[in-house]
Scaffold this active site. Sequence first.
Site, PDB file in Angstrom:
ATOM      1  N   CYS A  92       1.037  -1.065   0.238  1.00 47.86           N
ATOM      2  CA  CYS A  92      -0.321   0.387  -0.183  1.00 47.86           C
ATOM      3  C   CYS A  92       0.813   1.528   0.409  1.00 47.86           C
ATOM      4  O   CYS A  92       0.249   2.144  -0.414  1.00 47.86           O
ATOM      5  CB  CYS A  92      -1.062  -0.279   1.417  1.00 47.86           C
ATOM      6  SG  CYS A  92      -1.837  -1.770   1.405  1.00 47.86           S
ATOM      7  N   HIS A 339      -9.114   4.123  -1.760  1.00 44.77           N
ATOM      8  CA  HIS A 339      -8.209   3.265  -1.596  1.00 44.77           C
ATOM      9  C   HIS A 339      -7.172   2.562  -2.551  1.00 44.77           C
ATOM     10  O   HIS A 339      -7.260   1.591  -2.566  1.00 44.77           O
ATOM     11  CB  HIS A 339      -7.939   2.655  -0.218  1.00 44.77           C
ATOM     12  CG  HIS A 339      -6.666   1.940   0.443  1.00 44.77           C
ATOM     13  ND1 HIS A 339      -4.910   2.373  -0.591  1.00 44.77           N
ATOM     14  CD2 HIS A 339      -6.257   0.794   0.682  1.00 44.77           C
ATOM     15  CE1 HIS A 339      -4.165   1.858  -0.075  1.00 44.77           C
ATOM     16  NE2 HIS A 339      -4.661   0.614   0.462  1.00 44.77           N
TER      17      HIS A 339
END
Length: 390
Positions: A92, A339
């Site tokens: 991430c 996201h």
Amino acid sequence: MEKTGIIGQVGVVGAYSTKYESRTSKDTSELIREVAVNVFTTVDKGISPGEVDLIITSNYSDSFGILLHSAPLVADIIGNRSAVGFRAENACASGTTAVYLAWQLLSTGKFRNALIVGFEKMSSQGSSAKANELLMRTGSPDEYRTGAPFLSLYALIAREYMRKYGATEEDLALVAVKNHENATRNPLAQFQKKITVDDVLRSPYISTPLKLLDASPLSDGAVALLLSSDPKKYTDSPVYIKGISLKHDYPGVYQREDMSSFKAVREASEEAYRMSGLGPEKIDLFEVHDAFTISEIILYEMLGLAEKGKGYKLLREGVTSFAGHKPVNASGGLKAKGHPIGATGVGMVAEVYWQLRGEAGARQVSGAEAGLVENHGGTGGTSVVIVLTR
């Protein structure tokens, strides 16, 4: 290790983002093309694609969007195949890792201008179950082999934090409520709807104590940045990277001495603060990695906004609200803005860039002169912290 190079001189001179969506009709190459072309139109004094000599792309997996070898695609799109390019992947934290690498290479003087393109089309998996199976790979091999879901690892972190310090599920909910309200001011955000504490508490558990509304969504989107080692050539209002650091911790939650801390974040922030000459008291806004609500609370502590075990009290006191003394995630954060993994960190830097230039519209933090980005991968196995100033 002490950093060398043109510290404080590398700056962001342009940024462009798609809207983050649950399911875009565009394919991955269309997302990339949109941001790679349009970012050049955002540079005040203009910059030509031929002036770019470094291209870095970031995405997490070819299973999201079926594309890995993306740097030559970007070079072809902008019509500059003489630029050096490659892809960055760090779970991430892929997007901010791309920024970190660009900063390092521009600081050597070997490269002048960098184009960064972060992207992810998570809807291409077709179901959240398949997407979450891919996300499980960001932890340790042992956690993956035992089938520990990513969200359950964060639930373990949350349970430990709540046991030690007395935070409640209502405190977790306050993060979600704050960030959803912030997202209503952001036209790029995936969610544009306010929620209440009761909404969060009534949402179904995904792994106790975390509920559906404690988690960030699966998202599609792309963001591009232009960085330069001579930013004044392209704008009279550059945003400088004054401090930047990348640090690691154990990949597995079970390996860590304190499951309720993110050691890599603390170490990265300490170095970024030291490089910039600014401490948390001098930072006007923060964009942090709130993939799960517990993360934001712990990040307050790791970034020096609160003492250990007291981060949740900042929410109760309104310190980190949009109107508070230290606004956190004015964009809506991962929780409500969205996201799209490879785009996330690039988008966080873009948000601070717009804020520091006074271009954030209804979500503008008044008088912002310094901002901080924290973007981490896995359950905190990697953290990148960036301090930016006007």
